[in-house]
Design a protein around this motif. Structure first.
Motif, PDB file in Angstrom:
ATOM      1  N   ILE A 310       0.832  -1.206   0.000  1.00  0.00           N
ATOM      2  CA  ILE A 310       0.000   0.000   0.000  1.00  0.00           C
ATOM      3  C   ILE A 310       0.866   1.255   0.000  1.00  0.00           C
ATOM      4  N   LEU A 311       1.877   1.284   0.859  1.00  0.00           N
ATOM      5  CA  LEU A 311       2.753   2.457   0.925  1.00  0.00           C
ATOM      6  C   LEU A 311       3.479   2.682  -0.400  1.00  0.00           C
ATOM      7  N   SER A 312       3.903   1.606  -1.026  1.00  0.00           N
ATOM      8  CA  SER A 312       4.586   1.730  -2.318  1.00  0.00           C
ATOM      9  C   SER A 312       3.665   2.327  -3.370  1.00  0.00           C
ATOM     10  N   LEU A 313       2.422   1.888  -3.376  1.00  0.00           N
ATOM     11  CA  LEU A 313       1.471   2.404  -4.363  1.00  0.00           C
ATOM     12  C   LEU A 313       1.056   3.837  -4.048  1.00  0.00           C
ATOM     13  N   TRP A 314       1.064   4.216  -2.783  1.00  0.00           N
ATOM     14  CA  TRP A 314       0.811   5.618  -2.440  1.00  0.00           C
ATOM     15  C   TRP A 314       1.883   6.515  -3.057  1.00  0.00           C
ATOM     16  N   VAL A 315       3.121   6.091  -2.941  1.00  0.00           N
ATOM     17  CA  VAL A 315       4.219   6.873  -3.511  1.00  0.00           C
ATOM     18  C   VAL A 315       4.149   6.863  -5.037  1.00  0.00           C
ATOM     19  N   LEU A 316       3.742   5.746  -5.603  1.00  0.00           N
ATOM     20  CA  LEU A 316       3.702   5.597  -7.056  1.00  0.00           C
ATOM     21  C   LEU A 316       2.536   6.352  -7.692  1.00  0.00           C
ATOM     22  N   THR A 317       1.464   6.580  -6.949  1.00  0.00           N
ATOM     23  CA  THR A 317       0.232   7.134  -7.522  1.00  0.00           C
ATOM     24  C   THR A 317       0.436   8.420  -8.327  1.00  0.00           C
ATOM     25  N   PRO A 318       1.057   9.475  -7.777  1.00  0.00           N
ATOM     26  CA  PRO A 318       1.212  10.698  -8.586  1.00  0.00           C
ATOM     27  C   PRO A 318       2.029  10.469  -9.854  1.00  0.00           C
ATOM     28  N   ALA A 319       3.068   9.649  -9.755  1.00  0.00           N
ATOM     29  CA  ALA A 319       3.905   9.389 -10.930  1.00  0.00           C
ATOM     30  C   ALA A 319       3.134   8.604 -11.990  1.00  0.00           C
ATOM     31  N   ALA A 320       2.351   7.622 -11.545  1.00  0.00           N
ATOM     32  CA  ALA A 320       1.596   6.796 -12.490  1.00  0.00           C
ATOM     33  C   ALA A 320       0.537   7.614 -13.217  1.00  0.00           C
ATOM     34  N   THR A 321      -0.198   8.437 -12.478  1.00  0.00           N
ATOM     35  CA  THR A 321      -1.235   9.241 -13.137  1.00  0.00           C
ATOM     36  C   THR A 321      -0.623  10.344 -13.995  1.00  0.00           C
ATOM     37  N   ALA A 322       0.537  10.850 -13.584  1.00  0.00           N
ATOM     38  CA  ALA A 322       1.226  11.841 -14.420  1.00  0.00           C
ATOM     39  C   ALA A 322       1.631  11.222 -15.753  1.00  0.00           C
ATOM     40  N   ALA A 323       2.146   9.998 -15.708  1.00  0.00           N
ATOM     41  CA  ALA A 323       2.548   9.322 -16.943  1.00  0.00           C
ATOM     42  C   ALA A 323       1.342   9.050 -17.838  1.00  0.00           C
ATOM     43  N   GLY A 324       0.249   8.586 -17.238  1.00  0.00           N
ATOM     44  CA  GLY A 324      -0.950   8.324 -18.025  1.00  0.00           C
ATOM     45  C   GLY A 324      -1.517   9.584 -18.651  1.00  0.00           C
ATOM     46  N   ALA A 325      -1.567  10.668 -17.870  1.00  0.00           N
ATOM     47  CA  ALA A 325      -2.092  11.931 -18.391  1.00  0.00           C
ATOM     48  C   ALA A 325      -1.173  12.515 -19.461  1.00  0.00           C
ATOM     49  N   PHE A 326       0.119  12.306 -19.314  1.00  0.00           N
ATOM     50  CA  PHE A 326       1.087  12.772 -20.313  1.00  0.00           C
ATOM     51  C   PHE A 326       0.765  12.160 -21.677  1.00  0.00           C
ATOM     52  N   VAL A 327       0.539  10.857 -21.690  1.00  0.00           N
ATOM     53  CA  VAL A 327       0.224  10.159 -22.941  1.00  0.00           C
ATOM     54  C   VAL A 327      -1.122  10.625 -23.492  1.00  0.00           C
ATOM     55  N   LEU A 328      -2.107  10.766 -22.620  1.00  0.00           N
ATOM     56  CA  LEU A 328      -3.435  11.193 -23.070  1.00  0.00           C
ATOM     57  C   LEU A 328      -3.404  12.608 -23.646  1.00  0.00           C
ATOM     58  N   GLU A 329      -2.649  13.486 -23.024  1.00  0.00           N
ATOM     59  CA  GLU A 329      -2.557  14.858 -23.529  1.00  0.00           C
ATOM     60  C   GLU A 329      -1.877  14.892 -24.894  1.00  0.00           C
ATOM     61  N   LEU A 330      -0.868  14.061 -25.079  1.00  0.00           N
ATOM     62  CA  LEU A 330      -0.235  13.977 -26.398  1.00  0.00           C
ATOM     63  C   LEU A 330      -1.237  13.507 -27.450  1.00  0.00           C
ATOM     64  N   ALA A 331      -2.116  12.588 -27.050  1.00  0.00           N
ATOM     65  CA  ALA A 331      -3.125  12.087 -27.984  1.00  0.00           C
ATOM     66  C   ALA A 331      -4.197  13.131 -28.280  1.00  0.00           C
ATOM     67  N   LEU A 332      -4.513  13.967 -27.287  1.00  0.00           N
ATOM     68  CA  LEU A 332      -5.569  14.964 -27.462  1.00  0.00           C
ATOM     69  C   LEU A 332      -5.079  16.235 -28.156  1.00  0.00           C
ATOM     70  N   SER A 333      -3.791  16.500 -28.103  1.00  0.00           N
ATOM     71  CA  SER A 333      -3.273  17.763 -28.625  1.00  0.00           C
ATOM     72  C   SER A 333      -3.600  18.010 -30.101  1.00  0.00           C
ATOM     73  N   PRO A 334      -3.630  16.982 -30.975  1.00  0.00           N
ATOM     74  CA  PRO A 334      -4.009  17.270 -32.370  1.00  0.00           C
ATOM     75  C   PRO A 334      -5.425  17.820 -32.512  1.00  0.00           C
ATOM     76  N   LEU A 335      -6.296  17.505 -31.542  1.00  0.00           N
ATOM     77  CA  LEU A 335      -7.676  17.990 -31.629  1.00  0.00           C
ATOM     78  C   LEU A 335      -7.762  19.504 -31.503  1.00  0.00           C
ATOM     79  N   ILE A 336      -6.779  20.095 -30.830  1.00  0.00           N
ATOM     80  CA  ILE A 336      -6.823  21.547 -30.626  1.00  0.00           C
ATOM     81  C   ILE A 336      -5.778  22.252 -31.483  1.00  0.00           C
ATOM     82  N   GLY A 337      -5.182  21.496 -32.394  1.00  0.00           N
ATOM     83  CA  GLY A 337      -4.262  22.098 -33.342  1.00  0.00           C
ATOM     84  C   GLY A 337      -2.916  22.460 -32.789  1.00  0.00           C
ATOM     85  N   VAL A 338      -2.481  21.768 -31.719  1.00  0.00           N
ATOM     86  CA  VAL A 338      -1.159  22.048 -31.151  1.00  0.00           C
ATOM     87  C   VAL A 338      -0.110  21.232 -31.886  1.00  0.00           C
TER      88      VAL A 338
END
Length: 338
Positions: A310-338
């Protein structure tokens, strides 16, 4: 396009609120059900009621939270950052629920916003300002301090409480503390509503600002209602996988220690939400307090491997969601012409 992305953000915010209530109901009901203070049905209904009240009352704090949290770029760029952060936090929350691991939705969300903002900057768009301060005060410090404070305080509070009950028969002690645990469970649910309701509303205020639909100076009623209702609906579904972890697998707990853990957790949540305006993780606080109270007995039975995981996953949580959001934002960026 702006309206479409804004609608997507609203849907993702509703999903995030639902998952938040669904997963975090365990912090209110797990111990009360474990010690037979409440039946599962009554416990969930009680948690839903106080979550609803807390989330509605937190609406007045949401504007201040949004102004002191992060500053998003205006337009579609800001909206896609929110969408990517929410989607990543939702996915991570569902994954950890499936594994039966209690974790913080707030840390997941802030990590997601940070990752999406970084991706936006990488592709030449605008990034999130103030994220360093947000990560410090809403991820790093709460992650480091609130579990430690909750664990130590709950451990120490067991001493005076057991001393006060030293002459009473065990059956009498259990009966009295089961009654008190019903109150403690409601208090934790109320504190959860105060804490998490305002953050979901704050996300929607940021989205309204980015879309140009609001100046951010007030909270529309529909935002408060959406946040409160979706948290409550999620609570009613009850995330029993995590409840089983907290109530049965984490450590051995009795009514006395359950009241100590939940009572102090509720107090900490109230102070954080009302006094300090400091976001605290209900999950981290309650889980740590349960561990602290459970450790203070002659034969401590904490599940060491589970605690480490549990403690390991608590520490990992911000990094994991940051990585996932990073990929999603790269995928969404063409929609707004970036």
């Amino acid at each position: 396009m702006t309206l479409f992305i804004f609608a997507l953000v609203v849907l993702l915010s509703a999903a995030f609120a639902f998952i938040n209530g669904f997963r975090d109901v365990s912090t209110s009901v797990a111990l009360a059900v474990r010690t037979r203070a409440l039946t599962p049905t009554i416990a969930v209904l009680l948690a839903a009621l106080f979550n609803l009240i807390g989330a509605f009352l937190s609406a007045g704090l949401a504007v201040a939270i949004s102004q002191n949290w992060v500053a998003l770029p205006p337009g579609n760029s800001g909206l896609t950052i929110i969408a990517a952060g929410l989607a990543s936090a939702c996915a991570w929350g569902i994954f950890l629920w499936w594994r039966g691991i209690p974790s913080s939705s707030t840390h997941a969300l802030v990590g997601g916003l940070a990752g999406a903002g970084t991706a936006s900057a990488v592709v030449g768009g605008n990034s999130v300002s103030g994220v360093d301060q947000s990560l410090l005060f809403q991820v790093v410090l709460p992650l480091a301090l609130s579990p430690v404070v909750a664990f130590i305080a709950a451990y120490l509070l067991v001493f005076p409480v057991t001393w006060a009950a030293r002459y009473a028969q065990p059956s009498v002690v259990n009966k009295r503390f089961r009654a008190a645990q019903s109150i403690a469970a409601g208090a934790v649910a109320f504190g959860h509503g105060l804490q998490d309701g305002q953050r979901i509303s704050a996300v929607l205020i940021l989205a309204l600002l980015a879309a140009g639909y609001s100046d951010g100076g007030s909270l529309p009623m529909w935002v408060a209602m959406l946040s409160a209702v979706m948290i409550t609906v999620g609570t009613l579904f009850g995330g029993w996988r995590i409840s089983h972890t907290i109530g049965y697998r984490l450590t051995r707990i009795d009514p006395l220690r359950g009241v100590v853990a939940q009572g102090f957790s509720a107090l900490l949540l109230f102070i954080g939400a009302i006094g300090l305006h400091w976001p605290l993780s209900t999950t981290h606080t309650v889980t740590s307090a349960v561990l602290g109270a459970g450790e203070n007995q002659q034969f401590a039975t904490s599940h060491r491997k589970l605690v480490t995981r549990i403690l390991s996953l608590w520490v990992l949580t911000p990094a994991a969601t940051a990585a996932g959001a990073f990929v999603l934002e790269l995928a969404l960026s063409p929609l707004i012409g970036v």
